[in-house]
Write a protein that holds these residues in place. Structure first.
Motif, short mmCIF file in Angstrom:
data_model
loop_
_atom_site.label_atom_id
_atom_site.label_comp_id
_atom_site.label_asym_id
_atom_site.label_seq_id
_atom_site.Cartn_x
_atom_site.Cartn_y
_atom_site.Cartn_z
N THR A 96 -21.88 -25.35 -44.79
CA THR A 96 -22.94 -25.05 -43.83
C THR A 96 -22.68 -23.75 -43.10
OG1 THR A 96 -23.31 -27.43 -43.50
CG2 THR A 96 -24.23 -25.94 -41.86
N ILE A 97 -21.44 -23.58 -42.60
CA ILE A 97 -21.11 -22.39 -41.79
C ILE A 97 -21.13 -21.13 -42.64
CG2 ILE A 97 -19.29 -21.29 -40.46
CD1 ILE A 97 -18.45 -24.13 -39.57
N SER A 100 -24.72 -20.25 -43.94
CA SER A 100 -25.60 -19.90 -42.82
C SER A 100 -25.24 -18.53 -42.26
CB SER A 100 -25.50 -20.96 -41.72
OG SER A 100 -25.91 -22.22 -42.19
N MET A 101 -23.94 -18.29 -42.04
CA MET A 101 -23.51 -17.00 -41.50
C MET A 101 -23.74 -15.87 -42.50
SD MET A 101 -22.61 -17.37 -38.39
CE MET A 101 -21.93 -15.74 -38.16
N LEU A 104 -27.33 -15.06 -42.27
CA LEU A 104 -27.58 -14.37 -41.01
C LEU A 104 -27.11 -12.92 -41.10
CD1 LEU A 104 -28.67 -14.97 -38.16
CD2 LEU A 104 -26.34 -15.52 -37.47
N GLY A 308 -24.15 -16.88 -33.55
CA GLY A 308 -24.27 -17.58 -34.83
C GLY A 308 -23.23 -18.67 -34.99
N GLN A 309 -21.97 -18.34 -34.69
CA GLN A 309 -20.92 -19.36 -34.83
C GLN A 309 -21.08 -20.45 -33.77
OE1 GLN A 309 -18.95 -19.94 -37.13
NE2 GLN A 309 -18.25 -18.10 -38.17
N LEU A 312 -24.66 -22.16 -35.25
CA LEU A 312 -24.57 -22.63 -36.64
C LEU A 312 -23.24 -23.33 -36.91
CD1 LEU A 312 -26.11 -19.48 -38.38
CD2 LEU A 312 -27.25 -21.64 -37.84
N MET A 315 -23.55 -26.73 -35.54
CA MET A 315 -24.38 -27.55 -36.44
C MET A 315 -23.59 -27.99 -37.67
SD MET A 315 -28.00 -25.47 -36.32
CE MET A 315 -28.55 -26.33 -37.78
N GLY A 316 -22.77 -27.07 -38.22
CA GLY A 316 -21.97 -27.43 -39.39
C GLY A 316 -21.04 -28.59 -39.11
#
Length: 747
Positions: A96-97, A100-101, A104, A308-309, A312, A315-316
């Motif tokens: 996920t991380i 997603s990053m 982004l 973001g971290q 996101l 969330m991860g």
């Protein structure tokens, strides 16, 4: 007088400046990586006020060696078994991380109007948090023993693995293999070589090290380890991958050997040296004009990483099954980029697919986010409190209920799933080994045989040897798991299971026949029907052969023993952690390891005297001392320097315990020069306070901290002085002590 080569001069300049700067950064309690970057900037060609490196090309070569050794050391700390034991939670969080990053980062690059490759590489750089910086920050803040820190470190290990794969993928993408089919082919090629190298390496390397264990010493082991690392780097390059990928693979193979801990200690100084040169070379590429010109982009990227971290990343960890508070602490901790971002930028630079401004921009972003990392870690709990006050409690409860009920470990989802998963792994592994063996026989052995024999006999001999060579693998494909508990249970429980079970056997028979068919068809001119018959006959003989069965079992047992050798050594030496680790009922209670410092004030005291349970609320479950493990120690057990304590408690209790252990040490002796022991001659005079007293009554040790070595007899002889000896006038004593103590005594 001969002049020194430019490389030696440059190395002297780099290491001296790096040494001075890193001492300063150590004093300021900042990561050494930042010190190396600053040192590189100071000796780089873009800093006009200081001496600069002359031969940048040679330094870049040394920096590449630094990347190889850095990833080799990373592989030594990596274990495939650890990844498998982690369960699904870290995998979900990592995927996920990272993705997603990365997305982004690509979007951020597009907003700036950068080129496609710049955007893709920026995404890869932003997706990689820094293991070194996070570990250092956890240590500085006393958080390393807390439960959430273990979750973060698990994700960082997986991120490092994904970074290796990402480097291979970015290389393929940069070289024009950007289509979906080519990308899938690259992924399959990575999997093929990774499995092949790992399996073959686990077969051969532990056997080799075991055979020379009695005669090998530290120096030889270092040379052998670095030689294997460089060999795999060369092989990886020949296979179309990066040298760093091969170094990581060799490190992960050696990580499963008994000698792994010794190799880690031996290689660390080499890694530190070349790693320092790599980070200095990164700093040399920093250009002040680019930093000024791209200040806005740098600021935006920093904000993207932090936000973001924080969002996101949280969330991860939420998706992986953590509570909201724990997920926020994990996500906020990962808000920085570091060494792998530099390596990815270096890759893009060497391939010529990213612009020159990317390197200094990434370095600047890394420096800023590194400085902000401790503050982000500290901000996690207040931010959670802010959310808790402003979000409806039903939302908080639903998030915690959703995540805490999410499975964090691998659940048994049925015998069929387990059986098919094991069969699939067996088929993939043994198929890769069979394919590699066929390629070697056809490409290397067959040309050699054609030079010695007529074509017919050369092809026939090559075919027979190839089938014999791969027969243990093919038999394992067909027969493995046919007598397992899952297979027998499914066969007995329901008649409807029998047809699918037979079908699994038939599928594996067809796969084995396909390998034999390929060999026979490639080496003979027979019709397909004849070749299929030959393949079927060969497979039947493999299944019926008892000798082949025994050989296949021996090979598998040897592989398993090699794979478990490090675990066996840890169990024998008493370093294996208890089975109940991670299974404590309370989420806030867990077990952690603490090393007793060499200068600890706790040394020599019993657990009863220390009263750790009363003071800190923790329990010492085990003491690891050399090769011994003392489980459930009693109050009379003494703590020694170098002991490893396994302690049970909550995050706060363990943090307080760790802080006390680290702080309660003997102060450093700043007057070391005054501690020199000297030998002096002392004569007992008529007015001496010791005249007529025994050695015991004089209390020389207690009062003056001195020791009588002997009493002089004649010019050459000294005799020992018994405690009951009474000093007489004219006795000549020889006394040992420190300078000040001797002066007090003689006065």
């Amino acid at each position: 007088m001969a002049e020194l080569p430019l490389l030696v001069r440059d190395l002297a300049l780099i290491l001296v400046v790096a040494g001075v700067v890193t001492i300063l950064f150590k004093r300021l309690k900042q990561p050494l990586v930042l010190g190396y970057l600053v040192a590189g900037f100071l000796v780089g060609p873009h800093m006009p006020y200081t001496m600069s490196v002359s031969d940048t090309h040679s330094i870049e070569t040394w920096a590449e060696i630094g990347v190889i050794f850095t990833l080799f050391s990373l592989g030594l700390d990596f274990s495939f078994k650890k990844i498998l034991k982690m369960g699904a939670a870290p995998v979900i969080a990592t995927i996920t991380i990272v993705f997603s990053m990365m997305l982004l980062g690509v979007m951020t690059g597009n907003v700036f109007g950068w080129s496609k490759m710049n955007c893709i590489f920026l995404g890869g750089m932003l997706a990689m948090s820094s293991t070194t910086i996070i570990y250092k920050a956890f240590d500085d803040l006393g958080l390393r023993q807390q439960n959430f820190a273990g979750l973060v470190m698990s994700v960082l290990i997986l991120e490092d693995v994904l970074a290796i794969v990402m480097m291979v993928m970015l290389s393929a993408l940069a070289q024009g293999s950007g289509g979906g089919g080519m990308m899938m082919q690259s992924i399959l090629t990575i999997i093929f070589f990774l499995v092949l190298w790992f399996v073959v390496g686990i077969f051969l390397i532990p056997m080799f090290l075991r055979s020379v264990r009695r005669i090998i010493n530290g120096e030889t082991l270092l040379v052998v380890s670095i030689g294997l690392c460089c060999l795999m780097a060369v092989v990886s390059t020949m296979a179309g991958f990066s040298s760093a990928f091969g170094a990581f693979v060799m490190g992960s193979i050696l990580a499963e050997t008994v000698e792994a801990d010794k190799i880690i200690k031996l290689v660390e100084p080499v890694k530190n040296l070349f790693g320092a040169i790599f980070f200095v070379s990164v700093g040399m590429l920093v250009r002040p004009d680019i930093l000024v010109g791209y200040a806005e982009e740098i600021g935006v990227i920093v904000l993207v990483i932090l936000a973001g971290q924080a969002i996101l990343g949280t969330m991860g960890f939420l998706f992986s099954g953590q509570s909201l508070k724990s997920a926020m602490r994990c996500g906020f901790s990962m808000a920085q980029i570091g060494e792998f971002s530099f390596i990815i930028a270096s890759l893009g630079n060497s391939l010529g697919v990213i612009d020159r401004f990317m390197y200094p921009v990434v370095v600047a972003v890394s420096v800023i986010t590194t400085f902000l990392t401790p503050y982000m870690m500290k901000a996690a709990v207040p931010c959670y409190g802010l959310l808790e006050r402003h979000l409806p409690m039903t939302w908080i409860r639903r998030l915690n209920h959703l995540t805490m009920s999410h499975p964090t470990t691998h659940n048994d989802t049925g015998k069929w799933k387990r059986l098919l998963t094991h069969m699939a792994v067996i088929i993939v592994v043994y198929s890769i080994l069979s394919a590699a063996a066929i390629w070697l026989m056809l490409q290397l052995v067959r040309p050699f045989l054609l030079r010695l024999l007529p074509a017919f006999w050369a092809n026939l001999l090559c075919g027979v040897l190839t089938v014999l060579f791969i027969s243990p693998f093919l038999r394992a494909i067909i027969m493995k798991k046919n007598h397992s508990e899952e297979f027998k249970s499914l066969w007995v429980e329901n008649r409807l299971n029998r047809l699918p079970l037979v079908f699994t056997i038939l599928v594996r028979v067809v796969i084995a026949m396909a390998f034999v068919f390929y060999v026979c068809n490639h080496l003979s001119g027979f019709s397909d029907a004849v070749v299929i018959s030959m393949a079927l006959a060969a497979v039947i003989l493999m299944v019926l052969s008892r000798r082949l069965k025994s050989r296949s079992i021996r090979l598998e047992r040897l592989f398993i023993m090699n794979l478990r050798s490090r675990d066996i050594e840890a169990q024998v030496s008493g370093r294996r952690k208890p089975l109940f680790e991670g299974r404590l009922l309370d989420r806030d209670i867990h077990i952690a390891d603490f090393d007793v410092p060499a200068d600890s004030a706790w040394s020599g005291k019993t657990l009863r005297q220390l009263a750790l349970g009363h003071q800190y609320g923790v329990h010492v479950s085990s003491i690891l001392r050399a090769s011994r493990r003392i489980n459930i120690p009693e109050g009379d057990d003494v703590i020694f320097p170098g002991d490893r304590l396994q302690v049970i408690g909550s995050d706060n209790q363990l943090a307080a315990f760790g802080k006390a252990l680290a702080s309660q040490v003997y102060e450093e002796d700043y007057d070391l020069e005054k501690r020199e022991m000297k030998l002096r001659r002392m004569v007992i005079g008529g007015d001496s306070e010791f005249l007529g007293k025994t050695l015991m009554e004089s209390a020389l040790r207690h009062r003056y901290n001195c020791m009588v070595v002997g009493i002089e007899e004649g010019m050459e002889n000294l005799s020992l002085v018994s405690p009951s000896y009474r000093f007489q006038k004219g006795d000549i004593l020889w006394v040992v002590g420190e300078e000040d103590d001797l002066n007090r005594l003689i006065r």
